[in-house]
Design a protein around this motif. Sequence first.
Motif, PDB file in Angstrom:
ATOM      1  N   LEU A  96      26.950 -22.365 -36.428  1.00 18.36           N
ATOM      2  CA  LEU A  96      28.279 -22.837 -36.059  1.00 18.36           C
ATOM      3  C   LEU A  96      29.168 -21.646 -35.738  1.00 18.36           C
ATOM      4  CD1 LEU A  96      28.830 -25.584 -38.804  1.00 18.36           C
ATOM      5  CD2 LEU A  96      28.091 -25.927 -36.440  1.00 18.36           C
ATOM      6  N   GLU A  97      30.034 -21.823 -34.755  1.00 20.20           N
ATOM      7  CA  GLU A  97      30.929 -20.739 -34.332  1.00 20.20           C
ATOM      8  C   GLU A  97      31.989 -20.461 -35.403  1.00 20.20           C
ATOM      9  OE1 GLU A  97      30.227 -19.155 -31.650  1.00 20.20           O
ATOM     10  OE2 GLU A  97      28.757 -20.560 -30.839  1.00 20.20           O
ATOM     11  N   ASP A  98      32.319 -19.169 -35.590  1.00 23.27           N
ATOM     12  CA  ASP A  98      33.377 -18.807 -36.537  1.00 23.27           C
ATOM     13  C   ASP A  98      34.742 -19.260 -36.035  1.00 23.27           C
ATOM     14  OD1 ASP A  98      31.588 -17.593 -38.281  1.00 23.27           O
ATOM     15  OD2 ASP A  98      31.706 -15.668 -37.236  1.00 23.27           O
ATOM     16  N   LYS A  99      34.928 -19.161 -34.714  1.00 19.92           N
ATOM     17  CA  LYS A  99      36.196 -19.568 -34.105  1.00 19.92           C
ATOM     18  C   LYS A  99      35.903 -20.519 -32.946  1.00 19.92           C
ATOM     19  CE  LYS A  99      38.631 -15.239 -35.203  1.00 19.92           C
ATOM     20  NZ  LYS A  99      39.371 -14.079 -34.637  1.00 19.92           N
ATOM     21  N   GLY A 100      36.891 -21.367 -32.641  1.00 15.90           N
ATOM     22  CA  GLY A 100      36.721 -22.285 -31.526  1.00 15.90           C
ATOM     23  C   GLY A 100      35.843 -23.467 -31.895  1.00 15.90           C
ATOM     24  N   VAL A 101      35.347 -24.145 -30.874  1.00 14.09           N
ATOM     25  CA  VAL A 101      34.571 -25.376 -31.052  1.00 14.09           C
ATOM     26  C   VAL A 101      33.075 -25.089 -30.957  1.00 14.09           C
ATOM     27  CG1 VAL A 101      34.143 -27.700 -30.180  1.00 14.09           C
ATOM     28  CG2 VAL A 101      36.455 -26.733 -30.067  1.00 14.09           C
ATOM     29  N   SER A 102      32.334 -25.552 -31.940  1.00 13.62           N
ATOM     30  CA  SER A 102      30.870 -25.459 -31.908  1.00 13.62           C
ATOM     31  C   SER A 102      30.323 -26.722 -31.260  1.00 13.62           C
ATOM     32  CB  SER A 102      30.300 -25.326 -33.323  1.00 13.62           C
ATOM     33  OG  SER A 102      30.790 -24.176 -33.964  1.00 13.62           O
ATOM     34  N   VAL A 103      29.312 -26.558 -30.415  1.00  8.82           N
ATOM     35  CA  VAL A 103      28.697 -27.700 -29.741  1.00  8.82           C
ATOM     36  C   VAL A 103      27.249 -27.833 -30.201  1.00  8.82           C
ATOM     37  CG1 VAL A 103      28.054 -28.752 -27.545  1.00  8.82           C
ATOM     38  CG2 VAL A 103      30.174 -27.418 -27.718  1.00  8.82           C
ATOM     39  N   ILE A 104      26.901 -29.046 -30.617  1.00 10.15           N
ATOM     40  CA  ILE A 104      25.529 -29.334 -31.023  1.00 10.15           C
ATOM     41  C   ILE A 104      25.006 -30.478 -30.157  1.00 10.15           C
ATOM     42  CG2 ILE A 104      24.020 -30.122 -32.897  1.00 10.15           C
ATOM     43  CD1 ILE A 104      26.053 -29.005 -34.877  1.00 10.15           C
ATOM     44  N   MET A 105      23.856 -30.263 -29.540  1.00  9.05           N
ATOM     45  CA  MET A 105      23.183 -31.324 -28.789  1.00  9.05           C
ATOM     46  C   MET A 105      22.045 -31.884 -29.637  1.00  9.05           C
ATOM     47  SD  MET A 105      22.837 -29.726 -24.929  1.00  9.05           S
ATOM     48  CE  MET A 105      21.664 -31.007 -24.407  1.00  9.05           C
ATOM     49  N   LEU A 106      21.992 -33.203 -29.749  1.00 10.96           N
ATOM     50  CA  LEU A 106      20.840 -33.852 -30.370  1.00 10.96           C
ATOM     51  C   LEU A 106      19.982 -34.425 -29.262  1.00 10.96           C
ATOM     52  CD1 LEU A 106      21.913 -35.866 -33.554  1.00 10.96           C
ATOM     53  CD2 LEU A 106      20.795 -33.665 -33.389  1.00 10.96           C
ATOM     54  N   ILE A 107      18.714 -34.015 -29.198  1.00 15.38           N
ATOM     55  CA  ILE A 107      17.828 -34.481 -28.149  1.00 15.38           C
ATOM     56  C   ILE A 107      16.553 -35.043 -28.780  1.00 15.38           C
ATOM     57  CG2 ILE A 107      18.763 -32.714 -26.604  1.00 15.38           C
ATOM     58  CD1 ILE A 107      16.120 -31.222 -26.808  1.00 15.38           C
ATOM     59  N   GLY A 108      15.766 -35.767 -27.985  1.00 16.91           N
ATOM     60  CA  GLY A 108      14.520 -36.312 -28.506  1.00 16.91           C
ATOM     61  C   GLY A 108      14.103 -37.567 -27.778  1.00 16.91           C
ATOM     62  N   LEU A 109      12.936 -38.078 -28.095  1.00 18.20           N
ATOM     63  CA  LEU A 109      12.444 -39.301 -27.490  1.00 18.20           C
ATOM     64  C   LEU A 109      13.203 -40.510 -28.014  1.00 18.20           C
ATOM     65  CD1 LEU A 109       8.565 -38.778 -27.524  1.00 18.20           C
ATOM     66  CD2 LEU A 109      10.142 -38.461 -25.614  1.00 18.20           C
ATOM     67  N   GLN A 110      13.173 -41.582 -27.262  1.00 20.64           N
ATOM     68  CA  GLN A 110      13.810 -42.823 -27.692  1.00 20.64           C
ATOM     69  C   GLN A 110      13.105 -43.358 -28.941  1.00 20.64           C
ATOM     70  OE1 GLN A 110      14.975 -45.465 -24.460  1.00 20.64           O
ATOM     71  NE2 GLN A 110      14.248 -47.212 -25.651  1.00 20.64           N
ATOM     72  N   GLY A 111      13.900 -43.757 -29.933  1.00 25.64           N
ATOM     73  CA  GLY A 111      13.337 -44.307 -31.160  1.00 25.64           C
ATOM     74  C   GLY A 111      13.115 -43.287 -32.259  1.00 25.64           C
ATOM     75  N   ALA A 112      13.432 -42.021 -31.989  1.00 26.77           N
ATOM     76  CA  ALA A 112      13.223 -40.972 -32.992  1.00 26.77           C
ATOM     77  C   ALA A 112      14.348 -40.915 -34.019  1.00 26.77           C
ATOM     78  CB  ALA A 112      13.073 -39.607 -32.318  1.00 26.77           C
ATOM     79  N   GLY A 113      15.439 -41.632 -33.759  1.00 25.24           N
ATOM     80  CA  GLY A 113      16.531 -41.669 -34.732  1.00 25.24           C
ATOM     81  C   GLY A 113      17.702 -40.760 -34.411  1.00 25.24           C
ATOM     82  N   LYS A 114      17.906 -40.428 -33.125  1.00 28.11           N
ATOM     83  CA  LYS A 114      18.994 -39.517 -32.757  1.00 28.11           C
ATOM     84  C   LYS A 114      20.365 -40.048 -33.162  1.00 28.11           C
ATOM     85  CE  LYS A 114      18.213 -39.125 -28.363  1.00 28.11           C
ATOM     86  NZ  LYS A 114      17.020 -40.002 -28.365  1.00 28.11           N
ATOM     87  N   THR A 115      20.638 -41.304 -32.811  1.00 26.54           N
ATOM     88  CA  THR A 115      21.970 -41.848 -33.047  1.00 26.54           C
ATOM     89  C   THR A 115      22.294 -41.920 -34.538  1.00 26.54           C
ATOM     90  OG1 THR A 115      21.809 -43.142 -31.012  1.00 26.54           O
ATOM     91  CG2 THR A 115      23.484 -43.816 -32.611  1.00 26.54           C
ATOM     92  N   THR A 116      21.363 -42.432 -35.325  1.00 29.37           N
ATOM     93  CA  THR A 116      21.574 -42.499 -36.774  1.00 29.37           C
ATOM     94  C   THR A 116      21.763 -41.117 -37.361  1.00 29.37           C
ATOM     95  OG1 THR A 116      20.210 -44.494 -36.903  1.00 29.37           O
ATOM     96  CG2 THR A 116      20.581 -43.283 -38.951  1.00 29.37           C
ATOM     97  N   HIS A 117      20.940 -40.165 -36.929  1.00 27.08           N
ATOM     98  CA  HIS A 117      21.018 -38.819 -37.493  1.00 27.08           C
ATOM     99  C   HIS A 117      22.211 -38.032 -36.961  1.00 27.08           C
ATOM    100  CE1 HIS A 117      17.132 -39.843 -39.122  1.00 27.08           C
ATOM    101  NE2 HIS A 117      17.270 -38.810 -39.936  1.00 27.08           N
ATOM    102  N   ALA A 118      22.778 -38.472 -35.834  1.00 27.90           N
ATOM    103  CA  ALA A 118      24.051 -37.894 -35.389  1.00 27.90           C
ATOM    104  C   ALA A 118      25.119 -38.187 -36.437  1.00 27.90           C
ATOM    105  CB  ALA A 118      24.442 -38.467 -34.030  1.00 27.90           C
ATOM    106  N   GLY A 119      25.120 -39.429 -36.944  1.00 29.98           N
ATOM    107  CA  GLY A 119      26.066 -39.794 -37.989  1.00 29.98           C
ATOM    108  C   GLY A 119      25.806 -39.048 -39.283  1.00 29.98           C
ATOM    109  N   LYS A 120      24.533 -38.963 -39.667  1.00 30.79           N
ATOM    110  CA  LYS A 120      24.181 -38.239 -40.902  1.00 30.79           C
ATOM    111  C   LYS A 120      24.610 -36.775 -40.810  1.00 30.79           C
ATOM    112  CE  LYS A 120      20.081 -40.985 -42.145  1.00 30.79           C
ATOM    113  NZ  LYS A 120      18.641 -40.924 -42.457  1.00 30.79           N
TER     114      LYS A 120
END
Length: 464
Positions: A96-120
């Motif tokens: 994570l960046e010390d200053k400013g905005v940190s950007v995280i991309m979650l990628i993967g195949l459909q059904g791997a749980g990206k959306t749920t794990h975005a919340g987690k």
Amino acid sequence: MAFENLTSRLNMALRRFVHKDYLNEKDIDEMMKEVRLSLLEADVNIQVVNSFVNDCKQKALGEKIMKGLNPGQQVVKIVSDELTKFMGSTESELILEDKGVSVIMLIGLQGAGKTTHAGKLAKYINKNYNKKVLLVAGDIYRPAAIEQLKTVASSVNTDCFDMGKTNPVTIAKEALSKARKEGYDVVLIDTAGRLEIDEPLIQELKDIKKEVKPSEILLTVDSMMGQEAANVARTFNEEVGITGVILTKLDGDQRGGAALSVKKVTGVPIKFSGIGEKMDDLEVFYPDRMASRILGMGDILTLVEKAEEALSEEESEKLMKKMMDGTYNYNDLRKQLKMINRMGRLSGLLKMIPGMSNLSQLKDVDDNALDFVNVIIDSMTPEERRDPSIIAMSSSRKRRIAAGSGRSLTDVNKLEQMLEKQKKAFKMMAGMDEAKLQQAAERFQNGEIRGFDPNYQSHGKGRR
């Protein structure tokens, strides 16, 4: 539970040699053959298996006997060390960046749980880094994906940004602009997936990456894919470039091959593991602790951390005082069970205790057992909860409690016996010094002393 079969097979392979005073090359070959079969059965990548077994064998043949360890125990340590190394040696922190905005991309195949794990992950970042997270709905293709992310965001008290079916690159760009203007610390993009990796998916991810320049690109991988998970991770890494892996559904896979294959095949660390359906069910991936679990040695450090998170120091001290002074009652038992419930699934917690993961009866542990106990306690009067002796002296009270809870009289009797065993155990512990406590712990582990029975509700034929 993940690694269940692997743990059983490895323990069977190593148990035959652990107490030997001397091991020759034939013994080590035989042991490594069993280890190899165990790993292949767990669906570990074949190249990883061969490399692992060869490394273990070379170290076992060239190792001098260490003080305090017999040869068999030393080989177990070598296997443990190699497992740890193959999974990454040490845990990997989020970038994570010390200053400013940190950007995280979650990628993967459909059904791997990206959306749920975005919340987690959003909840984890907010809790552990005290950072304000903006979830971004970048999956414009899967039906209801945007609505699902909004629901997930609401459940973890996090804001969600969406622009409907607009181009995902534009969505990512506008989300980052909003984050900078409105004081968000982290932008977490839930990207689209596919049933399989294809060129349009890869190109879209490359375009988003180029536009927002993420500090982390985390690949969510379904652990139930076995060694195929490693192949998926390798392809995404080669095509897009990933910084870490979230291994999902680690609570449901009995093979566990993905955890042992991904790091070795890609060189990319596993950063988190998803171990359940709740938004709190996300763990930092500690290779050494996972190796200990795989070999049936438990995971006391994680258990202690879960306890510290779930239990306040004040309530723990109050409960301990009542345990030791003999005034422990059903109110206290219910508080204790609620504390345990906050720590996670009962079967998972028991397996973190050294020696417990090898007990065959754990496969029958009902994670709802604590709920059944609470139902019975709720059917008692306040006076009965405060003074267990009232129930002990009255069969009519027991029948009333059984009827009120929908359980059998046998179940009520079992609960009474459980409370008495707890009280006796605490009373015995109160008068012990450190050496005697250690002896008692060993007797408990060996089954000579019994306390809380995780299969409590299964003893009677209570009505469900």
